[in-house]
Motif scaffolding. Structure first.
Motif, PDB file in Angstrom:
ATOM      1  N   SER B 301       0.164 -19.125  29.187  1.00  8.54           N
ATOM      2  CA  SER B 301       1.017 -19.694  28.142  1.00  8.54           C
ATOM      3  C   SER B 301       0.310 -19.594  26.794  1.00  8.54           C
ATOM      4  O   SER B 301       0.805 -20.049  25.778  1.00  8.54           O
ATOM      5  N   ALA B 302      -0.882 -18.982  26.820  1.00  9.17           N
ATOM      6  CA  ALA B 302      -1.729 -19.021  25.631  1.00  9.17           C
ATOM      7  C   ALA B 302      -1.367 -17.937  24.625  1.00  9.17           C
ATOM      8  O   ALA B 302      -2.224 -17.185  24.199  1.00  9.17           O
ATOM      9  N   TYR B 303      -0.094 -17.845  24.251  1.00  7.18           N
ATOM     10  CA  TYR B 303       0.267 -16.764  23.336  1.00  7.18           C
ATOM     11  C   TYR B 303      -0.342 -16.961  21.953  1.00  7.18           C
ATOM     12  O   TYR B 303      -0.613 -16.003  21.244  1.00  7.18           O
ATOM     13  N   MET B 304      -0.575 -18.216  21.570  1.00  4.71           N
ATOM     14  CA  MET B 304      -1.174 -18.460  20.248  1.00  4.71           C
ATOM     15  C   MET B 304      -2.565 -17.844  20.154  1.00  4.71           C
ATOM     16  O   MET B 304      -3.010 -17.429  19.087  1.00  4.71           O
ATOM     17  N   LEU B 305      -3.236 -17.817  21.314  1.00  2.72           N
ATOM     18  CA  LEU B 305      -4.560 -17.210  21.359  1.00  2.72           C
ATOM     19  C   LEU B 305      -4.457 -15.731  21.007  1.00  2.72           C
ATOM     20  O   LEU B 305      -5.269 -15.198  20.251  1.00  2.72           O
ATOM     21  N   GLY B 308      -3.944 -15.441  17.292  1.00  5.18           N
ATOM     22  CA  GLY B 308      -5.168 -15.779  16.559  1.00  5.18           C
ATOM     23  C   GLY B 308      -6.220 -14.695  16.666  1.00  5.18           C
ATOM     24  O   GLY B 308      -6.798 -14.267  15.666  1.00  5.18           O
TER      25      GLY B 308
END
Lengths: 247, 335, 293
Positions: B301-305, B308
């Motif tokens: 779910s770590a799409y923000m990673l 970034g």
């Protein structure tokens, strides 16, 4: 030919903090002449021409160009009226081609002639760019990136941009700085050619160039005009000699 | 990624432009043709995804006119996208506009907003410009929450009924049909690409690039840089709004998320990835980033990673983006 | 409650906001002043401070005051270390180019936010206040801890002011701010000053967050508001000036408190943003612009 006043300043002053860089100066340029401004470092030469071309706004006083008060006009409007300034430190668009550098200047001139930027006549644009490049002898380097030009050629490009604006007044700020003797000789020829169509105002340290080119010389010191006259008069002026030798 | 040192308007093949065969135009038309043909081979899922990507890529193309060509880094373009989105969405729900009229209303909202905002934010430059655009976008986002009575805030609203059919020139288009959506999205992108291409190859484009390279010099060549920057901002904002309006009408959803700061950052990321100051870069960047996020979100779910890391990696190792690097490597004629 | 007491309550709440905001904005202003960069991840350092405070406070059992004090010391230190790491690995390598820095710190913002979400989770969690007494006014009772927040913030602001104006470290920082090249010529280790300033800026934000977290719960998305409010404060208050930052924080904090109580927090933030626009219209170059080289 009747001598027409192209530009005059009245009580023109510019203070930076407590420093009076230009102080109450009345300066007049006659149409068609080649004028040199000389003076020791910090005399206010660059500030004076910056005031004329609008890079710096006056603290007090008035600038009149062809009978119009331009004191409050922003720099780009003054360029539109025909005052062109070439930078002391070479300030071309290094990442653009030589062609684009000059085309930017030509576009301004064409718009002044009433052309719309949306429907610019491309053939005219190209022709006028090439004309300006030919005058300074850079026509074979049209497609080079400006950053790749030699220093001397960059200075010539700077002049070509000034020329392409088709100015009535061309201001050259230390144009020969860093040029070789051969390049300087070429530059003097170029300036004489330019002077046929435009009034030229140049700031110059190289006295040979000044004596060779200028019809009249203005000497500045401490933000004020110290003396003004023909090259011969200036050469014999004692005050000028004192200012240069130090007080 | 310093814009000052990015590759710039390549040497223009002046003679080539007079010839009948325009290489630059050909390449861009070919890219659009590939997108047109893609719809016949793609699965339903990718078909839908690509339609979405093309609308968002139009947003990126608009953003790039300001950032890539004029050198103004806006951190607030979500407000223009949202102006189009809400302009079209609210015109449909509150004023009962038809789809075509709602689309025009969205564009008009973007035109007005970008003119007003531009007149204020262009009084600043550099870092203040970035911050101030961000602040205005945030004010816009907060307003979309504040007027929740109409906008339904974060939850948003869905467009239903008659608005799902567009009427134009006596023809009807069913906006729920994937094929219609795909081709409308492509048409929008094509218009944006061609407008951008025409602009950057025109004398005005040359002025915008000059402002990016050295604003003081451009001014001393007689250009009113404020007016030219305002022009670029309005074109950029209006294209962004057109993308927003199309997004609302094609995908039938309008929500405050699209006004949030994230939608100001995304176009920046897409343009950086594809190539700052290139016409095709934003499209490539949007496509790749969309799929990157899509693929990473299948595993985590770590799409923000992903976003970034991509931003930092681009700035550190790949400041010119894909097309920008290609241009440096020899395709100098690419605008 | 009558209007008067209501306004009094709103002002008190506004003072708390102002105190915490002043600390956070000072961190941002310091970094911008000395290093000439804008740290968009500043709000995430704030958030990290709050989240770590929850974690540290949970490590110790017994008196909540003890857990809180541990958090107040350790949380800013850890955040400072994280900031130092970011500065060395990313910002130094892009040579503090203003635009690249903005993009890179946006990247940091997303990474820190994602890490907080992954390891801390999406819930908002409280930290217990170290003291638990209520000040009783004739009209309402008010948490005594909020007074502590104001007091500690004032102390920290004074301490920062003292360091900047009265110590050698402060002198070195101001010299670097004034002119990077000259500072280098005078053998000031500019590189180390930058690293230290970036870490101190982040620590100020983290400290502010630890102070606020007993009042406002820790959440992984809590960083955006302090970031935007800090921008507003720094633009209005001018740069590098502690007094300007404090005054602007007071204006924004108080108006935020009062408008939030009487109308809505959203409206308060919209108005603050428009205030920034107003400031920029009066001073076209912006308060940032005036000091740019």
């Amino acid at each position: 030919m009747a001598a027409m006043t192209l530009l005059s300043t009245e009580s023109l002053s510019r203070h930076f903090g407590g420093l009076r860089a230009v102080d109450d100066v009345a300066f007049t340029l006659t149409e068609g002449e080649v004028r040199a401004i000389i003076g020791p470092n910090g005399a206010g030469k660059t500030t004076l021409v910056s005031l004329i071309c609008g890079r710096v706004m006056p603290s007090a006083g008035k600038i009149v160009f062809e009978g119009t008060d331009i004191s409050a006009l922003p720099a780009h409007r003054r360029v539109g009226l025909g005052i062109a300034y070439t930078f002391q430190i070479t300030s071309i668009f290094a990442n653009l081609s030589v062609y684009d550098n000059v085309a930017l200047a030509v576009q301004t001139g064409m718009r002044r002639g009433g052309a719309s930027l949306f429907f610019l006549n491309e053939a005219t644009l190209i022709a006028r760019v090439e004309e300006a490049l030919e005058k300074v002898g850079l026509d074979d380097r049209r497609d080079m990136q400006a950053a790749n030009l030699s220093y001397g050629h960059q200075r010539l490009l700077e002049v070509a941009m000034g020329l392409a604006l088709r100015p009535k007044l061309l201001i050259l700020d230390e144009p020969t700085q860093g040029l070789s003797d051969a390049e300087i000789a070429g530059f003097c020829d170029l300036t004489r050619a330019i002077a046929k169509d435009a009034t030229v105002l140049l700031i110059e340290h190289n006295m040979d160039v000044v004596m060779d080119l200028a019809e009249r010389i203005t000497v500045m010191n401490n933000g004020a005009i110290l003396s003004e006259g023909t090259p011969a008069e200036i050469r014999d002026d004692e005050r000028v000699q004192r200012a240069y030798l130090g007080t | 990624m310093s814009v000052d040192s990015s590759p710039i308007q390549p040497t223009k093949p002046v003679a080539g432009r007079r010839s009948l065969f325009d290489k630059v135009l050909f390449v861009h038309l070919a890219a659009l043709a590939i997108l047109f043909l893609a719809q016949f081979v793609l699965s339903d899922y990718h078909h839908l995804t690509l339609a979405r990507v093309m609308v968002l890529a139009s947003f990126a193309v608009g953003y790039n006119i300001l950032f890539g060509y004029t050198g103004l880094l806006s951190l607030g373009h979500a407000m223009f996208f949202a102006a189009g989105l809400y302009g079209a969405g609210l015109a449909a729900t509150q004023l009962s506009f038809g789809a075509s009229e709602a689309f025009l209303a969205g564009i008009f909202a973007g035109l007005v907003l970008s003119t007003l905002i531009g007149m204020i934010v262009l009084r600043t430059s550099g870092v203040s410009f970035m911050i101030v655009t961000m602040m205005f976008a945030q004010a816009g986002y907060l307003m979309s929450l504040y007027f929740g009575e109409f906008t339904r805030g974060d939850e948003g609203f869905v467009l239903q009924g008659d608005i799902r059919t567009a009427h134009l020139f006596g023809l009807s288009f069913d906006l729920t049909s994937p094929d219609v959506r795909y081709n409308i999205a492509l048409a929008l992108l094509a218009v944006c690409v061609l407008v951008c291409l025409a602009l950057v190859r025109s004398p005005i484009g040359r002025i915008l690039i000059a402002i990016r390279e050295n604003e003081e010099r451009a001014r001393m060549l007689g250009y009113d840089t404020y007016r030219n920057k305002l022009f670029a901002l309005v074109v950029s904002g209006t294209i962004s709004a057109a993308a927003g309006a199309a997004y609302a009408l094609l995908f039938a959803y309008v929500g405050a998320t699209f006004a949030s700061i994230q939608y100001s950052i995304l176009p920046l990321l897409w343009v950086l990835l594809g190539g700052v100051g290139t016409v095709l870069g934003p499209i490539l960047g949007t496509l790749l980033m969309f799929y990157l996020v899509d693929i990473t979100s299948e595993y985590t779910s770590a799409y923000m990673l992903a976003v970034g890391v991509a931003l930092i990696a681009l700035v550190l190792f790949f400041p010119k983006g894909i097309i920008g690097t290609l241009r440096d490597k020899g395709l100098k004629w690419l605008p | 409650m009558d209007f008067g007491p209501y306004l009094f309550l709103a002002s008190l709440e506004g003072l708390v906001t102002a105190a915490v905001l002043a600390l956070t904005a000072l961190g941002l202003s310091l970094v911008f002043g000395v290093m000439r960069i804008v740290n968009v991840a500043h709000g995430e350092f704030f958030m990290l401070g709050a989240v770590l405070a929850w974690w540290f406070a949970g490590l110790v059992s017994g008196s909540p005051a003890f857990g809180f004090l541990i958090a107040l010391v350790l949380s800013p230190l850890v955040v400072g270390a994280v900031a130092l790491l970011c500065e060395r690995t990313v910002l130094k390598r892009i040579d503090y180019n203003p635009e690249a820095t903005i993009v890179a710190t946006i990247g940091l913002l997303y990474i820190i936010q994602q890490l907080a979400l992954t390891f801390y989770g999406p819930d908002a969690r409280p930290v217990q206040a170290p003291i638990n007494f209520r000040i009783v006014f004739p009209w309402f009772g008010w948490s005594g801890y909020k007074l502590v927040v104001i007091g500690v913030s004032i102390l920290l602001l004074l301490a920062t002011w003292f360091v900047l104006t009265r110590t050698r470290l402060g002198l070195i920082m101001r010299a670097t701010q004034y002119d990077r090249e000259t500072a280098q010529a005078f053998a000031i280790p500019v590189d180390k000053v930058y690293a230290a300033v970036f870490a101190i800026g982040a620590m100020l934000a983290a400290t502010a967050a630890v102070l606020i977290v007993p009042i406002q719960q820790a959440h992984y998305l809590m960083g955006l508001d302090p970031l935007l409010l800090s921008f507003i404060v720094v633009i209005i208050g001018g740069l590098g000036s502690i007094l300007g930052t404090v005054v602007a924080a007071l204006i924004i904090g108080l108006s935020d408190g009062i408008i939030s109580v009487f109308f809505s927090p959203t409206l308060a933030k919209i108005l603050a943003t428009l205030l920034v626009a107003f400031v920029l219209v009066i001073r076209p170059q912006g308060l940032f612009g005036a000091t740019q080289r």
